[in-house]
Write an enzyme that holds these catalytic residues in place. Structure first.
Site, PDB file in Angstrom:
ATOM      1  N   CYS A 273      -4.437  -1.691  -1.759  1.00  0.00           N
ATOM      2  CA  CYS A 273      -4.588  -0.259  -2.028  1.00  0.00           C
ATOM      3  C   CYS A 273      -5.539  -0.112  -3.209  1.00  0.00           C
ATOM      4  O   CYS A 273      -5.251  -0.623  -4.302  1.00  0.00           O
ATOM      5  CB  CYS A 273      -3.215   0.325  -2.370  1.00  0.00           C
ATOM      6  SG  CYS A 273      -3.255   2.057  -2.854  1.00  0.00           S
TER       7      CYS A 273
ATOM      8  N   ASP B 222       0.880  -1.171   0.000  1.00  0.00           N
ATOM      9  CA  ASP B 222       0.000   0.000   0.000  1.00  0.00           C
ATOM     10  C   ASP B 222       0.917   1.221   0.000  1.00  0.00           C
ATOM     11  O   ASP B 222       2.129   1.109   0.212  1.00  0.00           O
ATOM     12  CB  ASP B 222      -0.899  -0.007   1.257  1.00  0.00           C
ATOM     13  CG  ASP B 222      -1.837   1.209   1.316  1.00  0.00           C
ATOM     14  OD1 ASP B 222      -2.386   1.592   0.267  1.00  0.00           O
ATOM     15  OD2 ASP B 222      -2.009   1.784   2.406  1.00  0.00           O
ATOM     16  N   SER B 223       0.324   2.397  -0.197  1.00  0.00           N
ATOM     17  CA  SER B 223       1.104   3.629  -0.099  1.00  0.00           C
ATOM     18  C   SER B 223       1.618   3.844   1.326  1.00  0.00           C
ATOM     19  O   SER B 223       2.578   4.576   1.533  1.00  0.00           O
ATOM     20  CB  SER B 223       0.224   4.820  -0.484  1.00  0.00           C
ATOM     21  OG  SER B 223      -0.908   4.865   0.379  1.00  0.00           O
TER      22      SER B 223
ATOM     23  N   CYS C 265     -11.095   2.981   0.448  1.00  0.00           N
ATOM     24  CA  CYS C 265      -9.663   3.246   0.619  1.00  0.00           C
ATOM     25  C   CYS C 265      -9.256   2.461   1.857  1.00  0.00           C
ATOM     26  O   CYS C 265      -9.950   2.507   2.879  1.00  0.00           O
ATOM     27  CB  CYS C 265      -9.424   4.740   0.816  1.00  0.00           C
ATOM     28  SG  CYS C 265      -7.750   5.138   1.399  1.00  0.00           S
TER      29      CYS C 265
ATOM     30  N   HIS D 178      -7.092   2.860   4.040  1.00  0.00           N
ATOM     31  CA  HIS D 178      -6.783   3.614   5.261  1.00  0.00           C
ATOM     32  C   HIS D 178      -8.031   3.818   6.137  1.00  0.00           C
ATOM     33  O   HIS D 178      -7.933   3.969   7.347  1.00  0.00           O
ATOM     34  CB  HIS D 178      -6.210   4.996   4.922  1.00  0.00           C
ATOM     35  CG  HIS D 178      -4.753   5.004   4.569  1.00  0.00           C
ATOM     36  ND1 HIS D 178      -4.282   4.545   3.360  1.00  0.00           N
ATOM     37  CD2 HIS D 178      -3.657   5.412   5.276  1.00  0.00           C
ATOM     38  CE1 HIS D 178      -2.960   4.686   3.329  1.00  0.00           C
ATOM     39  NE2 HIS D 178      -2.557   5.207   4.477  1.00  0.00           N
TER      40      HIS D 178
ATOM     41  N   GLU E 124      -1.932   8.557   8.457  1.00  0.00           N
ATOM     42  CA  GLU E 124      -0.492   8.243   8.408  1.00  0.00           C
ATOM     43  C   GLU E 124       0.251   8.851   9.603  1.00  0.00           C
ATOM     44  O   GLU E 124       1.236   8.298  10.079  1.00  0.00           O
ATOM     45  CB  GLU E 124       0.118   8.769   7.101  1.00  0.00           C
ATOM     46  CG  GLU E 124      -0.167   7.903   5.895  1.00  0.00           C
ATOM     47  CD  GLU E 124       0.498   6.538   5.948  1.00  0.00           C
ATOM     48  OE1 GLU E 124       1.696   6.451   6.291  1.00  0.00           O
ATOM     49  OE2 GLU E 124      -0.179   5.536   5.637  1.00  0.00           O
TER      50      GLU E 124
HETATM   51  N1  DGL Z   1      -4.789   3.194   0.968  1.00  0.00           N
HETATM   52  C1  DGL Z   1      -4.911   3.600  -0.368  1.00  0.00           C
HETATM   53  C2  DGL Z   1      -6.187   3.204  -1.035  1.00  0.00           C
HETATM   54  O1  DGL Z   1      -6.770   2.193  -0.676  1.00  0.00           O
HETATM   55  C3  DGL Z   1      -4.273   4.866  -0.840  1.00  0.00           C
HETATM   56  C4  DGL Z   1      -4.336   6.057   0.004  1.00  0.00           C
HETATM   57  C5  DGL Z   1      -3.416   7.150  -0.517  1.00  0.00           C
HETATM   58  O2  DGL Z   1      -2.201   6.949  -0.465  1.00  0.00           O
HETATM   59  O3  DGL Z   1      -3.928   8.170  -0.982  1.00  0.00           O
HETATM   60  O4  DGL Z   1      -6.647   3.836  -1.931  1.00  0.00           O
END
Ligand code: DGL
Length: 274
Positions: free
Chosen positions: A74, A11-12, A184, A186, A152
């Site tokens: 992600c 993931d990011s 997302c 996150h 984050e």
């Molecule tokens: N966690 C990621 C997603 O599911 C990306 C969040 C990001 O880095 O903007 O889209």
């Protein structure tokens, strides 16, 4: 490829840990390598081209680490890069997408809300998904700008988090949305705030358990499912700073004494250490 090799998950940043916890619960004999590309987070405001380059670099890095399969934990990276990665590399990939289909199936009001990143909403993959599954359903979208950086930074309950989610969800509630999708990875980490705003009457869909199930299906199809002769585990790697990453992993997964490694980008290539 053999069953004992690890599975790469990326993931990011720390968002994909919300997927990893389901992967570990459902596939306890597997070894995972979780890579957080925190040197580039957030992905959501970057171009598809950039995200494709990062995803290719991470895939090559995982191949050097001898993985048998990759889970793109992600939505944004899956939207930008999944179909291309499948064309370019032969190992199995499992990706993510906002759960538009289950939301469209279960809504009573015909109105669903999707929280995802701007990158996901702008993608052709998302356009196809809504065209295919959300016909006759009104879809309310919000990119929750600023939410990923808050998560984050470990601020899961800050005034900013409340404000971003209030701004996103209030118009949805006013419009009569009765199902909300966390598009997302996150966002499950701020679920208590989302629930506090939506109340109990609006179901919230997190696709992570389904993605973990799908990973098991794909491994079985390729005869790559770990057979229990080894114990599972995770190797945690970040392209950002080690110390905050270790703290976040421990906090978000409820662990202690976690060891982490760093990886460094050299142009489009990634390698362990410096
Ligand atoms: N966690 C990621 C997603 O599911 C990306 C969040 C990001 O880095 O903007 O889209």
């Amino acid at each position: 490829m053999n069953k004992k090799q690890p599975i790469g998950v990326f993931d990011s940043g720390v968002g994909g840990l919300s997927v990893l916890r389901h992967l570990q619960a459902q596939l306890p004999a597997e070894q995972f390598i979780y890579l957080a590309d925190q040197g580039h987070v957030p992905y959501g405001s970057r171009s598809a081209q950039e995200i494709i380059q990062f995803s290719q670099g991470i895939t090559q890095f995982f191949i050097q680490l001898n993985v048998k399969a990759i889970v793109i934990a992600c939505n944004t990276a899956s939207a930008a890069a999944l179909s291309l990665l499948r064309q370019q590399f032969t190992l199995p990939f499992v990706g993510m997408e906002p759960a538009v289909k289950p939301a469209a199936q279960q809504t009573q009001s015909g109105k669903v809300g999707i929280l995802a990143t701007g990158g996901t909403f702008a993608s052709a993959r998302y356009a196809r998904l809504t065209a295919q599954y959300a016909q006759g359903v009104s879809v309310w979208e919000d990119p929750c700008v600023g939410l990923v950086p808050e998560i984050e930074a470990g601020r899961l309950d800050s005034p900013t988090v409340h404000q971003i989610l209030q701004q996103a969800l209030t118009p949805m509630l006013v419009a009569g949305v009765d199902t909300v999708v966390l598009g997302c990875t996150h966002y499950p980490f701020v679920l208590p705030v989302v629930e506090g705003i939506l109340g109990t009457a609006v179901p919230i869909i997190d696709p992570a358990p389904a993605v973990a199930r799908q990973t098991g299906v794909v491994l079985r199809q390729h005869n790559l499912l770990a057979d229990g002769s080894q114990s599972g585990g995770v190797r945690f790697i970040t392209t950002g700073a080690a110390e905050p990453y270790a703290w976040q992993v421990e906090r978000l997964l409820g662990l202690s004494g976690v060891g982490v490694e760093t990886a460094v980008w050299h142009g489009h290539q990634l390698s362990v250490g410096w």
